[in-house]
Scaffold this active site. Structure first.
Site, mmCIF file in Angstrom:
data_model
loop_
_atom_site.group_PDB
_atom_site.id
_atom_site.type_symbol
_atom_site.label_atom_id
_atom_site.label_comp_id
_atom_site.label_asym_id
_atom_site.label_seq_id
_atom_site.Cartn_x
_atom_site.Cartn_y
_atom_site.Cartn_z
ATOM 1 N N PHE A 136 155.895 -14.243 18.500
ATOM 2 C CA PHE A 136 154.470 -13.905 18.368
ATOM 3 C C PHE A 136 153.693 -14.803 19.315
ATOM 4 C CE2 PHE A 136 150.167 -14.203 16.825
ATOM 5 C CZ PHE A 136 149.857 -12.892 16.468
ATOM 6 N N ASP A 143 155.519 -21.956 23.833
ATOM 7 C CA ASP A 143 154.326 -21.658 23.046
ATOM 8 C C ASP A 143 154.349 -22.534 21.786
ATOM 9 O OD1 ASP A 143 152.397 -20.676 21.354
ATOM 10 O OD2 ASP A 143 152.840 -18.565 21.724
ATOM 11 N N LYS A 187 145.320 -23.853 17.826
ATOM 12 C CA LYS A 187 145.257 -24.084 16.372
ATOM 13 C C LYS A 187 144.722 -25.464 15.973
ATOM 14 C CE LYS A 187 148.470 -20.504 14.748
ATOM 15 N NZ LYS A 187 147.633 -19.508 14.089
HETATM 16 C C1 LIG Z 1 152.985 -19.077 18.401
HETATM 17 C C2 LIG Z 1 151.622 -18.467 18.505
HETATM 18 N N1 LIG Z 1 151.126 -18.165 19.717
HETATM 19 C C3 LIG Z 1 149.901 -17.645 19.873
HETATM 20 C C4 LIG Z 1 149.094 -17.374 18.784
HETATM 21 C C5 LIG Z 1 147.730 -16.775 18.969
HETATM 22 O O1 LIG Z 1 146.746 -17.738 18.688
HETATM 23 P P1 LIG Z 1 145.243 -17.299 18.345
HETATM 24 O O2 LIG Z 1 145.268 -16.588 17.036
HETATM 25 O O3 LIG Z 1 144.482 -18.591 18.336
HETATM 26 O O4 LIG Z 1 144.794 -16.413 19.466
HETATM 27 C C6 LIG Z 1 149.576 -17.655 17.491
HETATM 28 C C7 LIG Z 1 148.754 -17.374 16.294
HETATM 29 O O5 LIG Z 1 149.203 -17.323 15.191
HETATM 30 C C8 LIG Z 1 150.869 -18.233 17.354
HETATM 31 O O6 LIG Z 1 151.373 -18.521 16.146
#
Ligand SMILES: Cc1ncc(COP(=O)(O)O)c(C=O)c1O
Length: 391
Positions: free
Chosen positions: A134, A219, A248
């Site tokens: 994700f 990520d 986050k």
């Molecule tokens: C691993 C990862 N990457 C990217 C995102 C996307 O972040 P945002 O919701 O701040 O756009 C998330 C959100 O849960 C995530 O868990």
């Protein structure tokens, strides 16, 4: 009555894209949240991973209040002392040789920027991502996200993305060639069900990237800032990515993100990318304060210790319902043999808020400031809920 009015007001005007819980949250402190009736909950949702330092931390609250009276917005066309200090601090915390960063307002924007910088740097197009990964909801990040439910309504997405099984180095090696711009991976797949990457896989992926001239994007939007028991989860495996996405908990819950740039990302010319709010002084001040708190309160170590306690206790629960308990630090998934929704509801009734990760995983992302007593209460609530036949 007032609460019902508020809920129906919000329901009447909200977009509809969120599955709502019948709960109005009005206040938070540390790892505790309060609803409109004054009932307290132990928060294992943790603002979906944004609240590592706890809710309403006084140091961050004071930094935001102070900076709001000095300067809130200042585009990156100008220099700004808060931004300069944050860039220096963040890059000093990153793996060696990541001395630059692009600041964003969210995780998806950090991922989006990483793809653009990877394509620009390598002059290649193809991006490899992992099944169950994700990475966000904007069109580029969504193209790397695996879950069909999120992707299908919005086809066509960005071309030249391909998914391969996570933790399978042979399958990754089979698709690697000299046309790949980047491989993007989570160290622990959060939304996909709390699946831990193995050292062999993650280090092997890094090696394959180097071998083929591709960039490795890690990520850490969910795993960063102490969550897994290290400041960044990549420290567990000594990874040296070329691009590192964070967001986050970077600014104590205030919206912010960043992509850190390694030396294989070429020098980016002015105008190639940008963001109006990116790197604003208010977010930078909040992030500087949050980074102070993470260090001073030794929250990575705390996550490692409390995570071990919680994992050990959860693994001892004897229930035919449980398929597996897995996790790293205070990022924990309990996979069960049924859909989790009724169990999340039963936990709420016992004063514990938790997240799903997919249909069958209960995910715990408590603030790292959670107390030992609160951990014990979470264990009791989960034991009750998972050992009682009716949930
Ligand atoms: C691993 C990862 N990457 C990217 C995102 C996307 O972040 P945002 O919701 O701040 O756009 C998330 C959100 O849960 C995530 O868990």
């Amino acid at each position: 009555m007032q609460e019902q009015n508020n809920q129906s007001l919000e329901s009447s005007h909200t977009s509809g894209v969120y599955a709502k819980r019948d709960l109005t949250i009005v206040r938070g402190q540390g790892a505790t949240l309060w609803d409109a009736q004054g009932r307290a909950y132990i928060d294992c949702v943790g603002g979906q991973g944004t609240a590592n330092i706890g809710h309403a931390h006084p140091v961050v609250a004071a930094a935001i209040a102070k900076q709001a009276q000095i300067l809130i917005s200042c585009p990156e066309m100008f220099y700004n002392p808060q931004r300069a200090a944050l860039l220096a601090r963040l890059t000093a915390l990153a793996p060696r040789r990541m001395s630059r960063a692009f600041l964003t307002n969210s995780g998806t924007e950090a991922v989006e920027a990483a793809f653009k910088f990877a394509r620009y740097s390598t002059k290649r197009k193809k991006i490899i991502a992992a099944m169950r990964g994700f990475h966000g909801r904007s069109m580029g990040a969504l193209s790397a996200t695996w879950n069909k439910k999120y992707r299908m309504p919005f086809m066509p997405l960005v071309p030249e993305f391909q998914h391969v099984p996570y933790n399978n180095l042979d399958k990754l090696a089979a698709v690697m060639d000299d046309e790949i711009a980047a491989v993007i991976l989570e160290v622990v797949q959060g939304e996909g069900g709390v699946h831990l990457g193995t050292a062999e896989y993650l280090q092997g992926a890094q090696q394959l990237c180097r071998q083929h001239g591709a960039l490795l994007i890690i990520d850490e939007v969910q795993t960063g800032f102490g969550r897994t028991g290290k400041f960044f989860a990549l420290e567990h495996y000594g990874l040296q990515p070329d691009l590192l996405c964070v967001a986050k908990s970077i600014a104590g819950g205030f919206p912010m993100g960043a992509v850190l740039l390694g030396e294989r990302v070429i020098s980016l010319p002015p105008g190639i990318h940008g963001s109006t709010f990116g790197g604003n002084p208010l977010a930078a001040a909040a992030a500087l304060a949050a980074l102070d708190v993470l260090k001073k309160e030794e929250l990575s170590q705390k996550a490692a210790e409390l995570g071990q306690t919680l994992m050990a206790a959860l693994q001892k629960i004897e229930s035919p319902l449980i398929r597996e308990v897995r996790g790293l630090g205070l990022m924990i998934g309990i996979e069960i043999k049924q859909k989790v929704t009724p169990y999340l509801k039963a936990l709420t009734e016992r004063g514990v808020l938790a997240l799903p990760a997919g249909l069958t995983v209960i995910r715990l992302l408590p603030p790292l400031v959670i107390s030992r007593e609160q951990i014990d209460s979470v264990i009791t609530a989960l034991t009750e809920v998972l050992t009682q036949a009716d949930g």
